[in-house]
Design a protein around this motif. Sequence first.
Motif, short mmCIF file in Angstrom:
data_model
loop_
_atom_site.label_atom_id
_atom_site.label_comp_id
_atom_site.label_asym_id
_atom_site.label_seq_id
_atom_site.Cartn_x
_atom_site.Cartn_y
_atom_site.Cartn_z
N MET A 1 0.83 -1.19 0.00
CA MET A 1 0.00 0.00 0.00
C MET A 1 0.87 1.23 0.00
N ALA A 3 -0.61 4.41 -1.36
CA ALA A 3 -1.48 5.43 -1.93
C ALA A 3 -1.76 6.58 -0.97
N GLY A 4 -1.43 6.39 0.28
CA GLY A 4 -1.79 7.40 1.29
C GLY A 4 -1.00 8.69 1.10
N LYS A 15 4.44 10.40 0.97
CA LYS A 15 5.20 9.85 2.10
C LYS A 15 6.11 8.69 1.73
N GLN A 74 -5.59 3.72 -6.61
CA GLN A 74 -6.67 3.91 -5.65
C GLN A 74 -7.07 5.37 -5.67
N GLY A 79 -8.94 4.80 2.67
CA GLY A 79 -8.48 3.96 3.76
C GLY A 79 -7.74 2.72 3.29
N THR A 80 -7.10 2.04 4.23
CA THR A 80 -6.25 0.90 3.88
C THR A 80 -7.06 -0.28 3.35
N ASN A 101 2.78 -2.51 4.35
CA ASN A 101 2.59 -1.06 4.37
C ASN A 101 3.79 -0.39 3.73
N GLY A 102 3.52 0.48 2.78
CA GLY A 102 4.61 1.20 2.13
C GLY A 102 5.38 2.08 3.09
N ASP A 103 4.82 2.34 4.26
CA ASP A 103 5.51 3.22 5.22
C ASP A 103 6.09 2.44 6.39
N GLY A 139 -2.78 0.80 15.85
CA GLY A 139 -3.99 0.00 16.09
C GLY A 139 -3.71 -1.06 17.16
N GLU A 154 -8.45 0.66 15.91
CA GLU A 154 -7.60 1.82 15.63
C GLU A 154 -7.58 2.76 16.84
N TYR A 169 -0.76 -3.57 16.10
CA TYR A 169 -0.70 -4.19 14.78
C TYR A 169 0.37 -3.48 13.93
N ASN A 227 5.35 8.02 10.00
CA ASN A 227 4.20 8.91 9.80
C ASN A 227 4.56 10.37 9.95
C1 UD1 Z 1 -2.16 1.46 9.91
C2 UD1 Z 1 -3.12 0.47 10.61
C3 UD1 Z 1 -2.78 0.41 12.09
C4 UD1 Z 1 -1.35 -0.01 12.26
C5 UD1 Z 1 -0.42 0.90 11.47
C6 UD1 Z 1 0.99 0.33 11.46
C7 UD1 Z 1 -5.22 0.61 9.39
C8 UD1 Z 1 -6.59 1.12 9.37
N1 UD1 Z 1 -4.47 0.93 10.43
O1 UD1 Z 1 -2.42 2.72 10.48
O2 UD1 Z 1 -3.63 -0.51 12.73
O3 UD1 Z 1 -1.00 0.00 13.63
O4 UD1 Z 1 -0.82 1.02 10.10
O5 UD1 Z 1 1.91 1.19 10.85
O6 UD1 Z 1 -4.81 -0.09 8.46
N2 UD1 Z 1 -2.71 3.82 2.42
C9 UD1 Z 1 -3.25 3.64 1.17
N3 UD1 Z 1 -4.50 4.11 0.91
C10 UD1 Z 1 -5.24 4.73 1.87
C11 UD1 Z 1 -4.69 4.90 3.15
C12 UD1 Z 1 -3.41 4.44 3.41
O7 UD1 Z 1 -2.61 3.08 0.27
O8 UD1 Z 1 -6.37 5.11 1.54
C13 UD1 Z 1 -1.35 3.31 2.67
C14 UD1 Z 1 -0.37 4.39 3.08
O9 UD1 Z 1 0.31 4.91 1.94
C15 UD1 Z 1 0.58 3.64 3.98
C16 UD1 Z 1 -0.26 2.53 4.57
O10 UD1 Z 1 -1.38 2.41 3.74
O11 UD1 Z 1 1.65 3.07 3.26
C17 UD1 Z 1 -0.70 2.81 6.01
O12 UD1 Z 1 -1.46 3.98 6.02
P1 UD1 Z 1 -1.46 4.98 7.27
O13 UD1 Z 1 -2.42 6.06 6.98
O14 UD1 Z 1 -0.09 5.35 7.65
O15 UD1 Z 1 -2.10 4.03 8.40
P2 UD1 Z 1 -1.83 4.15 9.94
O16 UD1 Z 1 -2.68 5.21 10.49
O17 UD1 Z 1 -0.39 4.22 10.21
#
Ligand code: UD1
Length: 461
Positions: A1, A3-4, A15, A74, A79-80, A101-103, A139, A154, A169, A227
């Motif tokens: 992921m 896209a955030g 990011k 996306q 959201g994820t 997670n890309g981050d 989370g 969350e 998580y 983040n």
């Molecule tokens: C997410 C988890 C959280 C966990 C944390 C760990 C969810 C809802 N929450 O939270 O439980 O503890 O990661 O680091 O999954 N992204 C997309 N599209 C979106 C939103 C996000 O691709 O619409 C990608 C972001 O680019 C990122 C990753 O998903 O690489 C995580 O997104 P982020 O917004 O950082 O989630 P957290 O709030 O950190």
Amino acid sequence: MAAGKGTRMKSLRPKVLHRLGGRALAQHVIDCAARLSARSVVVITGHGAELVEAGLSASATQDGATLQLRYVRQEPQLGTGHAVQQAVPVLPDDGVVLVLNGDVPLIEPQTLNDLLQACNDRHLALLSVDTGRDAGSYGRVVRTSDGAVQAIVEFKDADEGQRSITEWYSGVMAAPAKLLKNWLARLTKDNAQGEYYLTDVVRHAVADGQPVKAIVTRDEVQVAGVNSPQQLAELERAFQRRVAERLMAEGVRLADPARLDVRGQLVCGQDVEIDVNCVFEGVVELGQGVRIGAHCVVANARIGDGVVVHPFTHIEGEKAGVTVGAGSLVGPFARLRPGARLGAEVHIGNFVEVKNSTLADGAKANHLAYLGDATVGERVNYGAGSITANYDGANKHRTVIEADVHVGSNSVLVAPVTIGAGGTVGAGSVITKDAPAGALSVVRGKGFTVPGWQRPTKKAG
Ligand code: UD1
Ligand code: MG
């Protein structure tokens, strides 16, 4: 992921393109995925998609093949869970999906293999973390009294009791594609952030009576998410510490492991010593017994055995690379630019700049000089303050200085020009024509003296 937006970074750059150890955050994740025997890698992009797609590249698998990247967009980013929903059409039903997670850049293949084993083609498996300390904004993993995973809540949705849970998580899960698709289809955005949370698949798995496995790690560095700039800087230090430990385990002597930055690949021979505050970028090879003084920046270079690089030296090979032959001395305050090729026992002293030039064995330029687009023969002595005038305002030209030439101080060699072997250039000369071998060439205003010279005196009034 990937896209955030990464709102908390407060940056124009997406990011996942922010760099850690010289590589984009998401590139770390892709490189790690390539080391598993994955069928394909799907990258979900959205915010700054063009930039992200241009900024990432496929990486080599363990057997040297290239694992191609497949991009899925996306739009908008809801959201994820919504992110993974976009990938559903390209995920074959018979596979296992590993969500990364890309981050979360520093996850390691071994950990992912453990997770895949827990998944065992059948179960939802999560990677969680528990260090016994406060879990910040991550989370929370909620379990029943007998330890079965029930849900991920969350931070923003958690009540006080849930917030006190220390198990969180990591953002990494594995699940059979078929089950995952079913749970994804049931996500809603009925939560504090109005997003489709991927983490809600846990509730659906539990509702279906499916066991949810969780692998708990204590290694926060592997699962730390980026983040904010603070978290990025902290993770950079943790990453660099690991690089330093690895180098020291191989025998490299670091003056201070906390004051080293490797933003690429640093390969060291035996008995290498590195003083404080050095930065290595791209691919750098240091031969046996190399010593790097304090405050040096070395990028894309091959440094031969026994070379000493004195403090405050900048070596930047870029694409063409820089090579420094065995036993050479470089610096302090030297600058080697792309295409600098130094033979053995070459001396480059303070405030000497070398670009796209070859210096044969034993050549010396010890003080305040410029060698650009030059071919310098063996044992040449290039005097203080001398330069090659390699650029006529439109084109670059070469200067050839044959073996055993002595270039006197403060000379200008106007290219294209050749100084024949064994020749001497008198100090302060401007050489515009080829100088014959073995000759003394002096090109400067003739000196004269006026005996008893009276200086002007100031007029009265
Ligand atoms: C997410 C988890 C959280 C966990 C944390 C760990 C969810 C809802 N929450 O939270 O439980 O503890 O990661 O680091 O999954 N992204 C997309 N599209 C979106 C939103 C996000 O691709 O619409 C990608 C972001 O680019 C990122 C990753 O998903 O690489 C995580 O997104 P982020 O917004 O950082 O989630 P957290 O709030 O950190
Ligand atoms: Mg995050």
